[in-house]
Structures are given as structure tokens and as C-alpha cells.
Design an enzyme around this catalytic site. Structure first.
Site, PDB file in Angstrom:
ATOM      1  N   THR A 151      18.962  23.992   9.504  1.00 48.35           N
ATOM      2  CA  THR A 151      18.245  25.185   9.255  1.00 48.35           C
ATOM      3  C   THR A 151      16.896  25.253  10.342  1.00 48.35           C
ATOM      4  OG1 THR A 151      17.071  24.237   7.384  1.00 48.35           O
ATOM      5  CG2 THR A 151      19.018  25.801   6.967  1.00 48.35           C
ATOM      6  N   THR A 188      13.985  18.020  -0.220  1.00 51.66           N
ATOM      7  CA  THR A 188      15.220  19.044   0.098  1.00 51.66           C
ATOM      8  C   THR A 188      15.983  18.728   1.232  1.00 51.66           C
ATOM      9  OG1 THR A 188      13.750  20.542  -0.643  1.00 51.66           O
ATOM     10  CG2 THR A 188      15.119  21.483   0.981  1.00 51.66           C
ATOM     11  N   ASN A 400       6.943  28.980   7.875  1.00 50.41           N
ATOM     12  CA  ASN A 400       7.164  29.476   6.628  1.00 50.41           C
ATOM     13  C   ASN A 400       6.683  30.681   6.249  1.00 50.41           C
ATOM     14  OD1 ASN A 400       8.683  26.933   4.925  1.00 50.41           O
ATOM     15  ND2 ASN A 400       7.166  25.954   6.278  1.00 50.41           N
TER      16      ASN A 400
END
Length: 405
Positions: A151, A188, A400
Site C-alpha cells: 500500500t 498492521t 496520512n
């Protein structure tokens, strides 16, 4: 016993094939992968501790309940999390599509997803991607698969090792993704490990659990834990070694190689933290016990004040001892020594809980390197632990702040 680093990743062990393609979930980059074992494999998994679990996590937990699997399908760009009954249906459909193409039982397919939360899967694109992958899987497809699960990662993360067990060569390969929302208990991440070792289900599950505690649960980027985290291992037995069981010398040999793979993959994730400019290793030694050492090391790696100080190349050791202080362990602050080191050298910043008159120029030179080590000596026992993380930079906020776009 020597653990030898080997070329490749999930297709390095015998009998494993893989592929990674772009099917349109993401605009341009590869976004769907399939890993396949030529025979049914013993399997185990560990999963996110987040109460909110994505649909693929829930389906995979069901499918691994019998300790068997033969294929993995994973996409990036869409988490299939918080998507209700449709999400569960879509995750099951992904398993079914792979099973149809490869002649498997859908229950033997692991499903994983990563990406934006709360968006339904574009199943027409996923269907096409699965068809492409299943047609093109090969022993050469591991790197494409590792690329397809990324990602915000800036590089693919894969590795393999080989070792000798009972006169047979056993290979362990793995790939992972993870860059942001990284925090212990599961970080994560998506991690897929393959091995041609012949190992019983109980022993494989123990190896994964123990190695996760030493590796993936000892990294932190930003203190967030996601909805989609999982680490899954498939062992197909094609190395034809004698069955590995718990409590044996063969198990200890296998575990050493397995832990090596997990630790190296975990360090790659910490090194690739979102916006990171520095890789941080925290060693806590001479703690009252191992549990205390683990808690202290984790506290330092997840401290935003420590992270920002290291980003600014500021030898602010007070933030380090402060993090140990709120870690929840019982220790005597008046005994603590703190060191920093890198390729530029090593120096002590604090001794017996008090700061020393150290050279700020030398400290800055040490912290100007990309790889930084922090050593905390509690001088109160023989417990030790190592954790990994990264600094916190301006770019973390930029990444982010516009993640969905």
C-alpha cells in the site's frame, strides 16, 4: 546449525507458485496476488487484536480452523472492512473464485485484504485479477506477489532461508507488507510465510505464535493497530524430512530459521515506516525479567517524543527514560544507563539515572546516521528484549493526511 539466506520469497520452498497483477483496484500499481501450494498444506495464522475485524480476517479464521490450506488470495487498495454482509459475501467469493480456477475446496483458501476501510470490493475487477493470477502463477511469481500487496510501502518485502533438518534441505520463504498503522499485538501488516518442511500442525502453530512475539509484535511505527492484520504460514511437507514435532531437536532447528525470517521481515517494515528517515533498534538489557524488558523496549519504540527527537537528531535521553518509566514495569530509575550508537560510534548519555556532560556534536553525528541503536541498561536482572521502530517525520502527516486520495 547454519541458517543460510536464500534468494526469493514465498516461491523459494518446493511446490509453491505465485503471481501478482494489476486488476484495477488501484489506479496503476499491482493490487492482487495469489500464492498456491501444489499439495494441501498444514497451516496456521495469527490475527489482529482489534475488535473491528475485516471480512477477510473473519473468513480466514473460519477457513484455517482445521489447520489446512492450499492457496492464498490477497488484494491491496481496499480493506473490505466495515462493509457488512456484503463484505463477508465478497470475501467468501474471492475464496470460491480461486478454488474454482485451481481445483480446490474454497475452505482451503486464505483470503486477505489491505487498503481503505469502509469501501465495498469492486468484485468485477477482483474476478478478472484472480483469473489472471491463476493463469500466470509460477515459481517466478513471488516478487510480483510481494509487490501486489503493497500500500504505502516504498519497497517490496520478501526473503527466504534454507537449513538442513534430518539430512534434508528445508526452505522457508516469506513476504509482508506494512508501513503505517504499525503497532505491537499484531502490527498492521499482512504476512505470508511458506515452507516445504514436514511439520505437525501443533508445532507449526507454536512456531508462528512464538516467532510473532519476537518479531511482528516488537515493531512500532505510529501506535495504531488495524482491522486487517494477519500472519499466515503454509507448510506443504515437500522437503520430505521426518515429521517435526514439538520439543525435539528438529523443531528447534526449524524454529531458528522460522524466527529469522519473521524478524527480518519485521525489521523491513519498521525500516519502511511511513515518512521514516531513520530505523531505530531499542535494546533493553539487565531488566528484572524478560516481560519487563519487552514492555520497556516497546514503550521506547512507540514514544512519539522519542521518535521526533531522533528525527531531529537530538540526544534527548530524558524522553527515553520517561518512556521506560510509564511502561508499567518495576525498576529503580537511579540505576539506569542509556547509550546511543550507529556507524558513527557509540556514547553513553546517562548513567545511574542522571545525565552526563557528553559532546552534543558527537551525539548529533551518531544520530545523523540512518540506522540508530538505543541501549537501555536497567542493571537489575538478566531480562533482555529488542524492539524496532522508526522516527516520526513531517512526511508521516502528509502521507496520512491524504491517504484516501
Amino acid at each position: 546449525m547454519d541458517v543460510i539466506f536464500n534468494e526469493g520469497g514465498v516461491t523459494a520452498p518446493k511446490g509453491f507458485l505465485a503471481a501478482g497483477v494489476h486488476c484495477g483496484i488501484k489506479k496503476h500499481k499491482k493490487d492482487l496476488a495469489v500464492i498456491y501450494s501444489e499439495v494441501l498444506a498444514t497451516a496456521a495464522g495469527v490475527f489482529t487484536t482489534n475488535k473491528v475485524k475485516a471480512a477477510p480476517v473473519r473468513i480466514t479464521m473460519e477457513n484455517l480452523s482445521d489447520g489446512k490450506a492450499q492457496a492464498i488470495v490477497v488484494n491491496s487498495g481496499n480493506a473490505n472492512a466495515c462493509t457488512g454482509e456484503r463484505g463477508l459475501k465478497d470475501a467468501r467469493k474471492m475464496a470460491e473464485l480461486v478454488a474454482q480456477k485451481l481445483g480446490l475446496n474454497p475452505h482451503d483458501v486464505v483470503v486477505a485484504s489491505t487498503g481503505v476501510i469502509g469501501v465495498s470490493m469492486p468484485m468485477d475487477k477482483v474476478r478478472q485479477g484472480i483469473e489472471q493470477c491463476c493463469k500466470s502463477i509460477s515459481v517466478y511469481g513471488g516478487a510480483d506477489a510481494a509487490t501486489a500487496i503493497m500500500t504505502t510501502d516504498t519497497f517490496k518485502k520478501e526473503m527466504a532461508v534454507k537449513l538442513e533438518i534430518g539430512g534434508k534441505t528445508v526452505t522457508i520463504g516469506g513476504m509482508t507488507k506494512g508501513s503505517g498503522m504499525i503497532h505491537p499485538n499484531m502490527a498492521t501488516m499482512l504476512c505470508f510465510i511458506t515452507t516445504d518442511a514436514n511439520i505437525e500442525a501443533k508445532a507449526l502453530k507454536k512456531a508462528l505464535k512464538d516467532a510473532t512475539a519476537k518479531s511482528f509484535n516488537m515493531i512500532s511505527v505510529d501506535g495504531d493497530t488495524s482491522t486487517n492484520d494477519m500472519a499466515v504460514v503454509l507448510a506443504n511437507g515437500l522437503a520430505e524430512n521426518q515429521l517435526i514435532t514439538c520439543g525435539t531437536e528438529d523443531y528447534e532447528l526449524f524454529y531458528k530459521g522460522f524466527e529469522t525470517v519473521c524478524i527480518e521481515l519485521a525489521k523491513m517494515m519498521a525500516r519502511d515506516g511511513e515518512g521514516a528517515t531513520k530505523f531505530i533498534e531499542v535494546q533493553v538489557k539487565n531488566a528484572p525479567d524478560e516481560i519487563s524488558a519487552v514492555k520497556a523496549a516497546r514503550a521506547v519504540t512507540r514514544s512519539n517524543l522519542v521518535k521526533t527527537a531522533i528525527f531531529g537528531e537530538d540526544a534527548n535521553w530524558g524522553r527515553i527514560i520517561c518512556a521506560v518509566g510509564y511502561s508499567g514495569i518495576d525498576f529503580n530509575p537511579d540505576l539506569v544507563d542509556i547509550y546511543i550508537s550507529s556507524r558513527a560510534g557509540e556514547m553513553i548519555l546517562a548513567e545511574n539515572g542522571m545525565g552526563l556532560n557528553f559532546s552534543e556534536d558527537k551525539a548529533k553525528a551518531i544520530l545523523s546516521e540512518k540506522d540508530i541503536k538505543v541501549i537501555v541498561d536497567l542493571k537489575q536482572g538478566d531480562g533482555c528484549a529488542t524492539a524496532w521502530g522508526c522516527d516520526l517525520s513531517y512526511d508521516y502527516v502528509k502521507i496520512n493526511g491524504s491517504y484516501r486520495t
